[in-house]
Every structure is written in C-alpha cells, then in structure tokens.
Design a protein around this motif. Sequence first.
Motif, mmCIF file in Angstrom:
data_model
loop_
_atom_site.group_PDB
_atom_site.id
_atom_site.type_symbol
_atom_site.label_atom_id
_atom_site.label_comp_id
_atom_site.label_asym_id
_atom_site.label_seq_id
_atom_site.Cartn_x
_atom_site.Cartn_y
_atom_site.Cartn_z
ATOM 1 N N THR A 76 -8.398 116.770 12.261
ATOM 2 C CA THR A 76 -9.088 115.495 12.573
ATOM 3 C C THR A 76 -9.715 115.665 14.090
ATOM 4 N N GLY A 77 -10.883 114.782 14.176
ATOM 5 C CA GLY A 77 -11.399 114.882 15.525
ATOM 6 C C GLY A 77 -10.611 113.936 16.304
ATOM 7 N N TRP A 78 -9.682 113.080 16.020
ATOM 8 C CA TRP A 78 -9.058 112.047 16.621
ATOM 9 C C TRP A 78 -7.868 112.786 17.505
ATOM 10 N N ALA A 79 -7.462 113.871 17.163
ATOM 11 C CA ALA A 79 -6.380 114.656 17.754
ATOM 12 C C ALA A 79 -6.650 115.163 18.953
ATOM 13 N N GLY A 80 -7.959 115.557 19.307
ATOM 14 C CA GLY A 80 -8.469 115.816 20.715
ATOM 15 C C GLY A 80 -8.430 115.151 21.575
ATOM 16 N N PRO A 81 -8.762 113.662 21.630
ATOM 17 C CA PRO A 81 -8.499 112.757 22.779
ATOM 18 C C PRO A 81 -7.120 112.555 22.944
ATOM 19 N N LEU A 82 -6.347 112.564 22.197
ATOM 20 C CA LEU A 82 -4.806 112.553 22.376
ATOM 21 C C LEU A 82 -4.147 113.638 23.005
ATOM 22 N N MET A 83 -4.666 114.774 22.607
ATOM 23 C CA MET A 83 -4.219 116.066 23.321
ATOM 24 C C MET A 83 -4.684 115.792 24.811
ATOM 25 N N MET A 84 -5.953 115.511 25.046
ATOM 26 C CA MET A 84 -6.711 115.473 26.210
ATOM 27 C C MET A 84 -5.764 114.374 27.093
ATOM 28 N N LEU A 85 -5.169 113.206 26.470
ATOM 29 C CA LEU A 85 -4.692 112.178 27.146
ATOM 30 C C LEU A 85 -3.375 112.766 27.703
ATOM 31 N N GLY A 86 -2.659 113.441 26.944
ATOM 32 C CA GLY A 86 -1.432 113.786 27.267
ATOM 33 C C GLY A 86 -1.606 114.774 28.625
#
Length: 451
Positions: A76-86
């Motif tokens: 999913t594309g929504w995992a990218g911003p969460l990985m970047m947030l970490g």
Amino acid sequence: MSATATAPAIDDNVASTRPVSVARGYRFELVKLVSQWRIRLLVLACWIAPALFVAAVSQQSTLPSDTLFGRWMHATGWAGPLMMLGFAGTWALPLLTSLVAGDVFAAEDRLGTWRHLLVAVRSPRRIFAAKALASLTVILLLVAGLAVSSTVGGLLAVGDHPLVGLDGHLLTPSDAAGKVLLAWVCVLAPTLALAGIGLLGSVALGRSPMGLLLPALVALAMQLAQMLPLPVAVRLALPGYAFIAWHGLFTTPAQVAPLLIGVAVSLVWAATGTALAYLFFIRRDFTNPTSDGAGRRAVTTGVLPLAGLLALTVAVVAVATPSTGSGIVRSKVQRSVATAFAHLYRIQTEQLNRPAVTEAQLRVTAACNKGDGQVAPHGAGNDWRCVVTWHLPGVEAAGTAIYQLDVTSDGRYVADGDGPKEVNGYFLVRTPIGNAPNPLWQFDGDVDLLS
C-alpha cells in the motif's frame, strides 16, 4: 492660526516614530528567511526528496522490514508516509528546527545588525514576535513538504490500498488516510517543543554554535532516554515521546491516552521555551555591541526552568497515569500478540482461498515467557518467546505457532515466526495468483503502556 498650522507637523512626527506592526515585521522576517540559500534548499529537499525516496524503496525487492510499516511498502502507498514519519521524528525534524529556529536570532548577532533592526522596527517585542512567527511558518512548510511528498510518492508508486495496522487489522484506504494525516499533525507538537528550545538557544547563546545545535542535542538526549528502562511516567513526561506516541493510532482500540499526554507535554515545553526566549530577548542590552546574550547567567536561567518543568511534568504524569514500572508485562504482551495473530491469520486465510473464519471462532491465545522462564516476565528485551494457540471450526486439534519477540522500551515489538513452516516458516506463501508476502512470517506490534 499658528497652532493649527503646527499641529499636523506634530502628528506626522508622532506617526513616524510608531513601531512597525507585527504583520509588516513578519513579512520582512519571512522574506529574510526564504532568501537564504540554505532555507531554499531545505524547502526543495522536503518537497521533492521524500517522494523520490519512497517511490524508489517501494519498487525494491528488499524492503526495510526493520522500520515500522516498512514491510508493507509493497502492499500500500500509505506505508510510505508512515515510514518517513518514523525517520523524520528521529532525525529530520530535530535538524530542521535547529537550522531554522536555532539560528533566527543568532544570525543578527553574527552579522551585527541588531541596532539597525531596532531603529527600523522600534520595538523589541514586535521583533521577537515577527521572528518567532516567521520561523514557525518555515518549519510548518518543511513538515508539510515531508508529509505531502512522501504520501504522493507512495500512492503513485504502489496505489491506494488497505493498510495493515499494528494489531494486524486492516484499515480501509480512507481510514488509513485519516490516521496518516492525524499522525503527522500530532508530531507537530514535539516539533514545536524543539522549536521553542531552539528560540531559547538562539537568544541566550547568541553567535555561539551551541545555540544552533541545541534542539538537535536535546532531541538526541530524549531518544537515548527512550531507549532506557525508564518508568512510564518519566517516559511520557519527555517532550520527545510524542514523536513515537502516534503508533497508538494504528491499533484497535486506539491508544489515545499516551498520545494525548505526549502532545500536551510537548505543547507545555513549546510554550515554556518560547516564553523564556522572550524574557531573555526583551531584557537584553542592545546598546553594548559586544554583548550577544551568551553567558553563564543566561545558560543557568534557561536550564533551571526547563529542569524544573521536567520534574513537574514527571510528578503530574505519575499521579495521573495508573501504570508503574516499565508498563510492559506478560499479560499485555500475550493479549497484543494474540490479537495481532488472529487478525493476520484471517488475512492469510483469504490469501490462500481457505474458508473464512472469524476471530471468535479462532479463539487465539498466547503464552509468553522471558528468558526461557529464568527471568521475570516484564520489561523490554529480545528474549521474549510466545506460543500462540488457535482453533479452527470442525477441527479438534488446536494449531500452534512459535514467535520470538524483540520488545523495545516504548512498547513496540517485532514478532519473528519460528515455525511451523506451513504457518510462519517462510517469507512468502504460494497463493492461487502467485507468491505473496506471508503476513504471519514476521509482524510488528505495540503494547499499550497505560492499559
């Protein structure tokens, strides 16, 4: 008649000595900031680099599975911003606040332009307000760039698909979008806390490079503290805890209490740091060109109130929260592992085209111990071991699976499958449409420290 002739002249003189408005000063300071090549490069990097990075990583055969939500970047594309947030909460945001808020006042000391600015604006209070607002605007612009760019990169590279939460349940794309946005909004609070500390360092330390480095050093110290086996009250009382408290948004039910406490503590630190910077600034002697605000008294007066604030927040959180010790105990670990396994087992069942089953039918339980039963079953460590048991409708024998857990001090853990191979022994599972990632091979989870 002569009196009426001279009155306009007197009014014009009074009008000419009025201080410049905060709005005009804000526009002036904002133009000064964005005119710096360093700030322009930061803005471009924050609005372009995350999209390219997330898109590139999503297309790789090997994913950053050791990063939270990194294992789902293919799905999913929504995992990218969460990985970047970490990553941003650990490194990017502290550095950005250092380069912006930590230098907004010190730059005038290096250039020796304070007297010119005071003559032009004629109000130290309005100068402080304009500089603080301008630095806040640039910081918000940088954070928005990181969030928007990483989201666009992930959605374009992978697509708008459901996201697996930290307890194994599936989030619909709309639900995932709302939680991702809320997570980025929540990290604004600790970012503002670091910005307030940056303003204080920029005013109190003047042209000293320590003022520029202060927010990054404080953030590093808080990250190191989060790795220690601290009591829950101390952990929540640190302003940097809100950088990781957003994890609780991705469980059902959401772990709201730690997040609200972390955000509230961060906002108190932001207000205190800004207030101390304001007091330093308006009391400064601008008639002495050799004085840049730095000195033992300035440092002591700035450090002691923050130390007192930390002690006060620890006391308040300790009284307000029910948990003691680390907050990581066997019952919580077992409940979290069993819940995540049940949700992920249903996902695997759908992948393999098996008959649908509910969590109630599975009746999943987990039995966990630490250090092979040789140590007390509480606290962080990579020596947790859990045996998961479940039941299938119409099958008398119960199924079992073994997981090795690495639990960190903030409650996050990685469960690594240790058999049987038909359930969690391989990274991929063979589905009717080809090989797919096995959701039960390895998964992330989160223990609620306050439950």
